[in-house]
Design a protein around this motif. Structure first.
Motif, PDB file in Angstrom:
ATOM      1  N   LYS A  42      17.610  -0.266  -5.919  1.00 26.20           N
ATOM      2  CA  LYS A  42      16.770  -0.246  -7.163  1.00 26.20           C
ATOM      3  C   LYS A  42      15.785   0.847  -6.995  1.00 26.20           C
ATOM      4  O   LYS A  42      15.308   1.578  -6.090  1.00 26.20           O
ATOM      5  N   ALA A  43      16.219   1.565  -7.997  1.00 26.51           N
ATOM      6  CA  ALA A  43      15.229   2.384  -9.287  1.00 26.51           C
ATOM      7  C   ALA A  43      13.863   2.403  -8.707  1.00 26.51           C
ATOM      8  O   ALA A  43      13.122   1.208  -9.397  1.00 26.51           O
ATOM      9  N   GLU A  44      12.407   2.932  -7.420  1.00 27.68           N
ATOM     10  CA  GLU A  44      10.872   2.559  -7.417  1.00 27.68           C
ATOM     11  C   GLU A  44      10.525   3.447  -8.821  1.00 27.68           C
ATOM     12  O   GLU A  44      11.324   4.338  -9.107  1.00 27.68           O
ATOM     13  N   PRO A  45      10.120   1.709  -9.394  1.00 27.10           N
ATOM     14  CA  PRO A  45       8.553   3.027 -10.300  1.00 27.10           C
ATOM     15  C   PRO A  45       8.101   4.594  -9.698  1.00 27.10           C
ATOM     16  O   PRO A  45       7.920   4.426  -8.892  1.00 27.10           O
ATOM     17  N   MET A  46       7.871   4.956 -10.583  1.00 28.39           N
ATOM     18  CA  MET A  46       7.500   6.105 -10.697  1.00 28.39           C
ATOM     19  C   MET A  46       6.095   6.575  -9.533  1.00 28.39           C
ATOM     20  O   MET A  46       5.788   7.381  -8.600  1.00 28.39           O
ATOM     21  N   ARG A  50       5.711   8.430  -6.363  1.00 23.99           N
ATOM     22  CA  ARG A  50       5.588   9.966  -6.202  1.00 23.99           C
ATOM     23  C   ARG A  50       4.232   9.455  -4.666  1.00 23.99           C
ATOM     24  O   ARG A  50       3.683  10.133  -4.638  1.00 23.99           O
ATOM     25  N   GLU A  51       3.519   8.393  -4.649  1.00 20.05           N
ATOM     26  CA  GLU A  51       2.684   7.448  -3.494  1.00 20.05           C
ATOM     27  C   GLU A  51       3.008   8.041  -2.216  1.00 20.05           C
ATOM     28  O   GLU A  51       2.860   8.848  -0.891  1.00 20.05           O
ATOM     29  N   GLN A  52       4.291   8.091  -1.917  1.00 16.90           N
ATOM     30  CA  GLN A  52       4.936   8.123  -0.931  1.00 16.90           C
ATOM     31  C   GLN A  52       5.492   9.766  -0.756  1.00 16.90           C
ATOM     32  O   GLN A  52       5.756  10.639   0.112  1.00 16.90           O
ATOM     33  N   ARG A  53       5.766  10.180  -1.595  1.00 19.92           N
ATOM     34  CA  ARG A  53       6.243  12.191  -1.430  1.00 19.92           C
ATOM     35  C   ARG A  53       4.512  12.292  -1.238  1.00 19.92           C
ATOM     36  O   ARG A  53       5.128  13.495  -0.791  1.00 19.92           O
ATOM     37  N   ALA A  54       4.124  12.046  -1.868  1.00 18.21           N
ATOM     38  CA  ALA A  54       2.553  12.847  -1.335  1.00 18.21           C
ATOM     39  C   ALA A  54       2.135  12.809  -0.188  1.00 18.21           C
ATOM     40  O   ALA A  54       1.871  13.863   0.128  1.00 18.21           O
ATOM     41  N   GLY A 222       8.328   7.319   4.078  1.00 17.69           N
ATOM     42  CA  GLY A 222       6.655   6.744   3.917  1.00 17.69           C
ATOM     43  C   GLY A 222       6.982   5.543   3.397  1.00 17.69           C
ATOM     44  O   GLY A 222       6.365   4.753   2.956  1.00 17.69           O
ATOM     45  N   GLN A 223       8.455   4.681   3.534  1.00 12.57           N
ATOM     46  CA  GLN A 223       8.934   3.490   2.370  1.00 12.57           C
ATOM     47  C   GLN A 223       9.432   2.368   3.991  1.00 12.57           C
ATOM     48  O   GLN A 223       9.232   2.941   4.859  1.00 12.57           O
ATOM     49  N   ALA A 224       8.361   1.783   3.241  1.00 17.07           N
ATOM     50  CA  ALA A 224       8.674   0.499   4.452  1.00 17.07           C
ATOM     51  C   ALA A 224       9.989  -0.351   4.236  1.00 17.07           C
ATOM     52  O   ALA A 224      11.470  -0.142   3.932  1.00 17.07           O
ATOM     53  N   MET A 225       9.539  -0.293   5.951  1.00 15.74           N
ATOM     54  CA  MET A 225      11.431  -1.282   6.280  1.00 15.74           C
ATOM     55  C   MET A 225      12.030  -2.862   4.874  1.00 15.74           C
ATOM     56  O   MET A 225      10.143  -3.254   5.060  1.00 15.74           O
ATOM     57  N   VAL A 234      -4.045   4.266   1.469  1.00 14.44           N
ATOM     58  CA  VAL A 234      -5.043   4.868   1.243  1.00 14.44           C
ATOM     59  C   VAL A 234      -5.376   5.340   2.973  1.00 14.44           C
ATOM     60  O   VAL A 234      -6.194   6.177   2.681  1.00 14.44           O
ATOM     61  N   LYS A 235      -5.619   4.608   4.534  1.00 11.88           N
ATOM     62  CA  LYS A 235      -5.474   4.972   4.928  1.00 11.88           C
ATOM     63  C   LYS A 235      -4.585   5.850   5.446  1.00 11.88           C
ATOM     64  O   LYS A 235      -4.986   6.793   6.114  1.00 11.88           O
ATOM     65  N   LEU A 236      -3.381   5.244   4.377  1.00 18.78           N
ATOM     66  CA  LEU A 236      -2.461   6.423   5.509  1.00 18.78           C
ATOM     67  C   LEU A 236      -2.767   8.125   5.219  1.00 18.78           C
ATOM     68  O   LEU A 236      -2.632   8.999   5.611  1.00 18.78           O
ATOM     69  N   PHE A 237      -3.624   8.001   3.344  1.00 15.46           N
ATOM     70  CA  PHE A 237      -4.135   9.536   2.459  1.00 15.46           C
ATOM     71  C   PHE A 237      -5.183  10.141   3.960  1.00 15.46           C
ATOM     72  O   PHE A 237      -5.113  11.319   3.950  1.00 15.46           O
ATOM     73  N   LYS A 238      -5.636   9.025   4.118  1.00  9.82           N
ATOM     74  CA  LYS A 238      -7.031   9.760   5.105  1.00  9.82           C
ATOM     75  C   LYS A 238      -7.170  10.025   6.243  1.00  9.82           C
ATOM     76  O   LYS A 238      -7.238  11.279   6.480  1.00  9.82           O
ATOM     77  N   THR A 239      -6.073   9.415   6.756  1.00 11.63           N
ATOM     78  CA  THR A 239      -5.286  10.292   8.150  1.00 11.63           C
ATOM     79  C   THR A 239      -5.108  11.514   7.489  1.00 11.63           C
ATOM     80  O   THR A 239      -5.173  12.293   8.792  1.00 11.63           O
ATOM     81  N   GLU A 240      -3.794  11.048   7.339  1.00  5.36           N
ATOM     82  CA  GLU A 240      -3.099  12.564   6.283  1.00  5.36           C
ATOM     83  C   GLU A 240      -4.157  13.450   6.623  1.00  5.36           C
ATOM     84  O   GLU A 240      -4.255  14.654   6.727  1.00  5.36           O
ATOM     85  N   ASN A 241      -4.966  13.029   5.459  1.00  5.73           N
ATOM     86  CA  ASN A 241      -6.081  14.351   5.090  1.00  5.73           C
ATOM     87  C   ASN A 241      -7.222  14.573   6.733  1.00  5.73           C
ATOM     88  O   ASN A 241      -7.587  16.229   6.923  1.00  5.73           O
ATOM     89  N   GLU A 242      -6.808  14.403   7.264  1.00  2.00           N
ATOM     90  CA  GLU A 242      -8.003  14.675   8.774  1.00  2.00           C
ATOM     91  C   GLU A 242      -7.049  15.230   9.350  1.00  2.00           C
ATOM     92  O   GLU A 242      -7.345  16.130  10.533  1.00  2.00           O
ATOM     93  N   ASN A 243      -5.781  14.866   9.007  1.00  2.91           N
ATOM     94  CA  ASN A 243      -4.309  15.785  10.389  1.00  2.91           C
ATOM     95  C   ASN A 243      -4.328  17.374   9.507  1.00  2.91           C
ATOM     96  O   ASN A 243      -4.741  18.038  10.431  1.00  2.91           O
ATOM     97  N   LEU A 244      -4.392  17.382   8.198  1.00  2.00           N
ATOM     98  CA  LEU A 244      -4.479  19.000   7.559  1.00  2.00           C
ATOM     99  C   LEU A 244      -5.826  19.183   7.983  1.00  2.00           C
ATOM    100  O   LEU A 244      -5.583  21.043   8.427  1.00  2.00           O
ATOM    101  N   GLU A 245      -6.765  18.855   8.173  1.00  2.00           N
ATOM    102  CA  GLU A 245      -8.337  19.418   8.334  1.00  2.00           C
ATOM    103  C   GLU A 245      -8.259  20.483  10.014  1.00  2.00           C
ATOM    104  O   GLU A 245      -8.706  21.009  10.369  1.00  2.00           O
ATOM    105  N   ILE A 246      -7.364  19.325  10.921  1.00  3.45           N
ATOM    106  CA  ILE A 246      -7.526  20.258  12.024  1.00  3.45           C
ATOM    107  C   ILE A 246      -6.097  20.791  12.910  1.00  3.45           C
ATOM    108  O   ILE A 246      -6.122  21.169  13.919  1.00  3.45           O
ATOM    109  N   VAL A 247      -4.882  21.356  11.550  1.00  3.91           N
ATOM    110  CA  VAL A 247      -3.694  21.727  11.437  1.00  3.91           C
ATOM    111  C   VAL A 247      -4.144  22.709  11.697  1.00  3.91           C
ATOM    112  O   VAL A 247      -5.638  24.032  11.718  1.00  3.91           O
TER     113      VAL A 247
END
Length: 265
Positions: A42-46, A50-54, A222-225, A234-247
């Protein structure tokens, strides 16, 4: 003392040949039945896409950062970090400070998740039931037959694997029973299935069978089973932001002129 056996040609015509053909056809039928049970996703809402691809963009940037010049990497890193912090890519506005986040939806009441779990159960049944029926069929009709002999010597460690259903201590280990022939064909026909049906097929019982798994690639995107609790982006974006800071960033073209001249000096 071990003795040579003379196998009746009727065993080849009425046991070995039919048994191999039945196993081959069962895999083909399993493949095409699985294809019929496949339902288009099924087609996911846009906003959900966008949330998953970001989230995936941050992973791609960290993985391939060295191929970007410093200005481009810094611009992308700043943009993504700002978006992750502000929640610009979230499908719903993040809760205000001090406000409690709404509870995640129950996956068991989600029709999409239920459809996914039902489809997975159907595919597992298509794979499991034919093997159970075939095992009973072979054990009932072909049990106790000596079918063929392997053209190369083996050690006694292989006797229990190749002569299931035949309890003889003095038979040469290279002789193969009907039950053992079933297991050899079950895994040995995978190359034939790949030749007839392609690399990604539902008849393959080897490592390539993972390609037909409906859950393959879900976690990477980023999709759930199906049936799993909803992800907190919100937590995933926060974690990814921290990973970007220390790359650790290092451009591959730094000092490329000196390296090139040194190579051809």
């Amino acid at each position: 003392m071990q003795q040579d056996l003379i196998v009746d040609p009727a065993i080849r015509d009425w046991v070995l040949g039919p048994l191999t053909i039945i196993l081959l056809l069962s895999g083909l039928v399993r493949h095409y039945v699985t294809m019929l049970l496949n339902t288009p996703p099924k087609a996911e809402p846009m906003l959900v896409v966008r949330e998953q691809r970001a989230l995936a963009r941050g992973l791609v940037l960290r993985t391939h950062a060295s191929y970007l010049p410093p200005s481009s990497f810094l611009a992308l890193k700043t943009h993504l970090s700002s978006a992750y912090t502000s929640g610009a890519y979230l499908k719903a506005a993040p809760p205000a400070e001090g406000e409690k986040a709404p509870p995640p939806p129950n996956p068991l009441t989600d029709p999409g998740a239920m459809d996914g779990m039902t489809g997975m159960l159907k595919k597992q049944a298509v794979s499991f039931l034919p093997q159970t029926v075939l095992m009973y069929y072979i054990g009932y009709f072909y049990n106790g037959f000596v079918l063929t002999r392997l053209p190369f010597p083996l050690t006694l460690r292989f006797k229990s694997m190749l002569q299931r259903g035949i309890e003889t201590a003095d038979m040469d280990v290279t002789w193969v029973s009907s039950v053992s022939w079933y297991f050899l064909c079950l895994f040995g026909l995978n190359s034939v299935y790949q030749l007839l049906l392609g690399e990604e097929n539902a008849a393959d019982s080897g490592p390539n069978a993972a390609a037909m798994n409906p859950m393959a690639g879900m976690m990477g995107a980023g999709q759930a089973m199906p049936g799993a609790p909803a992800q907190d982006f919100v937590k995933l974006f926060k974690t990814e932001n921290e990973n970007l800071e220390i790359v650790e960033y290092s451009w591959v073209c730094d000092g490329v002129e000196e390296r090139l001249l040194k190579k051809y000096q």
